[in-house]
Write an enzyme that holds these catalytic residues in place. Sequence first.
Site, PDB file in Angstrom:
ATOM      1  N   LYS A   1      16.765  22.104 -11.348  1.00 57.16           N
ATOM      2  CA  LYS A   1      16.028  20.846 -11.489  1.00 57.16           C
ATOM      3  C   LYS A   1      16.706  19.792 -12.339  1.00 57.16           C
ATOM      4  O   LYS A   1      17.402  20.076 -13.289  1.00 57.16           O
ATOM      5  CB  LYS A   1      14.643  21.124 -12.081  1.00 57.16           C
ATOM      6  CG  LYS A   1      13.724  21.761 -11.075  1.00 57.16           C
ATOM      7  CD  LYS A   1      12.293  21.476 -11.383  1.00 57.16           C
ATOM      8  CE  LYS A   1      11.942  20.047 -11.041  1.00 57.16           C
ATOM      9  NZ  LYS A   1      10.568  19.739 -11.418  1.00 57.16           N
TER      10      LYS A   1
ATOM     11  N   GLU B   1       9.595   8.592 -16.860  1.00 53.92           N
ATOM     12  CA  GLU B   1       8.257   9.170 -17.123  1.00 53.92           C
ATOM     13  C   GLU B   1       7.776   8.803 -18.526  1.00 53.92           C
ATOM     14  O   GLU B   1       6.613   8.453 -18.741  1.00 53.92           O
ATOM     15  CB  GLU B   1       8.286  10.690 -16.963  1.00 53.92           C
ATOM     16  CG  GLU B   1       8.369  11.116 -15.508  1.00 53.92           C
ATOM     17  CD  GLU B   1       8.608  12.618 -15.354  1.00 53.92           C
ATOM     18  OE1 GLU B   1       8.255  13.148 -14.304  1.00 53.92           O
ATOM     19  OE2 GLU B   1       9.170  13.256 -16.270  1.00 53.92           O
TER      20      GLU B   1
ATOM     21  N   HIS C   1       0.830  -1.223   0.000  1.00 53.63           N
ATOM     22  CA  HIS C   1       0.000   0.000   0.000  1.00 53.63           C
ATOM     23  C   HIS C   1       0.860   1.267   0.000  1.00 53.63           C
ATOM     24  O   HIS C   1       0.452   2.298   0.528  1.00 53.63           O
ATOM     25  CB  HIS C   1      -0.935   0.053   1.210  1.00 53.63           C
ATOM     26  CG  HIS C   1      -1.689  -1.213   1.445  1.00 53.63           C
ATOM     27  ND1 HIS C   1      -2.931  -1.456   0.911  1.00 53.63           N
ATOM     28  CD2 HIS C   1      -1.357  -2.322   2.152  1.00 53.63           C
ATOM     29  CE1 HIS C   1      -3.347  -2.657   1.291  1.00 53.63           C
ATOM     30  NE2 HIS C   1      -2.399  -3.216   2.038  1.00 53.63           N
TER      31      HIS C   1
ATOM     32  N   SER D   1      15.163  21.697 -16.350  1.00 49.90           N
ATOM     33  CA  SER D   1      13.957  22.477 -16.585  1.00 49.90           C
ATOM     34  C   SER D   1      14.366  23.740 -17.322  1.00 49.90           C
ATOM     35  O   SER D   1      15.468  24.252 -17.127  1.00 49.90           O
ATOM     36  CB  SER D   1      13.320  22.823 -15.236  1.00 49.90           C
ATOM     37  OG  SER D   1      12.589  24.022 -15.346  1.00 49.90           O
TER      38      SER D   1
END
Length: 464
Positions: free
Chosen positions: A284, A291, A157, A278
Amino acid sequence: MSKNIASARISTQSSELLKALNDSLPFDKILYAEDIEGSKAHASMLATQGIISQEDFEAIDRGLSEVKAEIESGEFNFDDGDEDIHMAIEKRLTQLIGDSGKRLHTARSRNDQVALDFRLFVQNKTQEIAELLLTNINSFVQKAEENSSVMLPGMTHLQHAQPINFGYHLMAYASMFKRDYERFVSSYERNNYSPIGCAALAGTPHPISREITSEKLGFTAPTLNCLDTVSDRDFALEILFNISTMMMHISRLSEELIFWSASEFGWVTLSDRHATGSSIMPQKKNPDIPELLRGKTGRVNGNLISLLTVMKGLPLAYNKDMQEDKEGVFDSVRTALLSLQVLNEMILDMRVNEEQMQSACMIGHLSATDLADYLVKEADLPFRDAYHITGNAVNLAQEKGLDISQLSLEDLQSIDARIQEDVVALLDNRASMNARESQGGTATIRVLEQVETLKLWLSQQNGK
Ligand code: ARG
């Protein structure tokens, strides 16, 4: 625009819109090699059976090699108004060798021709994907061996559950990829039957030998029933399903890599080769690769559902709807091959941050189950009672701002007097991990055993 060589009944020129809808050449030209290989085998069989002359076969064979060379050197003119790759190649062949070229299509229809070309393509790609899966399994096994003592919180979980090691986690993925590999291999074997010679739907009155073409093309045997064969796209559905399942596994791993590499976790650092910056936030580093792997899984699932939907209402045998079988397969295959290559690189280059993983094990009382197991084993308590006593120990640790493994013997005995000194060592997280030495468990010795099993299995696959 020239009149189509395969439309004896159509007298007027096709409308541009019909062509836009109907033509598959823009995407099926990637089947040129399979088409030429299939035509060569077919022509050779026609000659062996005395259906065409040896001279015609030799001209066809030579001409097809020439067409192939033209396509591969970029000289071939794909803009000649042809409907599909089959017509384009046949037309060019006849331009090159004259009347012999017109004999190639004897005892054949585009229906069995396309079924052959597409099946050869799917079989070849199945092998390529299976090879790359083996490469990945090998890398996962290697990484697992290196990390078989690196502890991290195992979760259910998405909540901290019990301590496991990172090698164990990687071996879980290696096991998934092994099943994927086996699925591709079994699809290959099930579908390795030759469609050529089925003609339009009913077979042919010519004295062909489907055994000869089947053997020449590396198939196990010809298919059994021609009506089924020209309308069967199960092989395409299987590769789509196999890719979807494999990508689902890659996507789950990607999801884990994404949050493991977030600042809150910091469990792994992806190589700069597999991350991007970024455009506005200079600090970043984004995990674009996992992804994208996760995102592309959506696309390949779509391709599977598309073809299932195309096929579901079709009467036997060939229907033009079936031309819609190709683009999704080409897309999924391209995605699968690229994804497997990227995944392999990413896993080998990823840095495992052992300290962060280990300190995360001090959150969540990971060894609580060990206290309950101890009470069952040493004090002969029913598991449910032991479970409740352990719950009290967790509450006490919580009140004191400690992990259960940090409670003193006095603390533990204040909860239940049956708890003895030997429990303290058992509650240590590493001891807890290594206590799980049941078969298939996370104890380091068991993980190393899993590693050895897969290494042996890999050596057997490579020899095949
Ligand atoms: N381009 C077609 C396809 O991909 C080839 C088969 C055409 N057969 C026919 N009877 N129109 O399905």
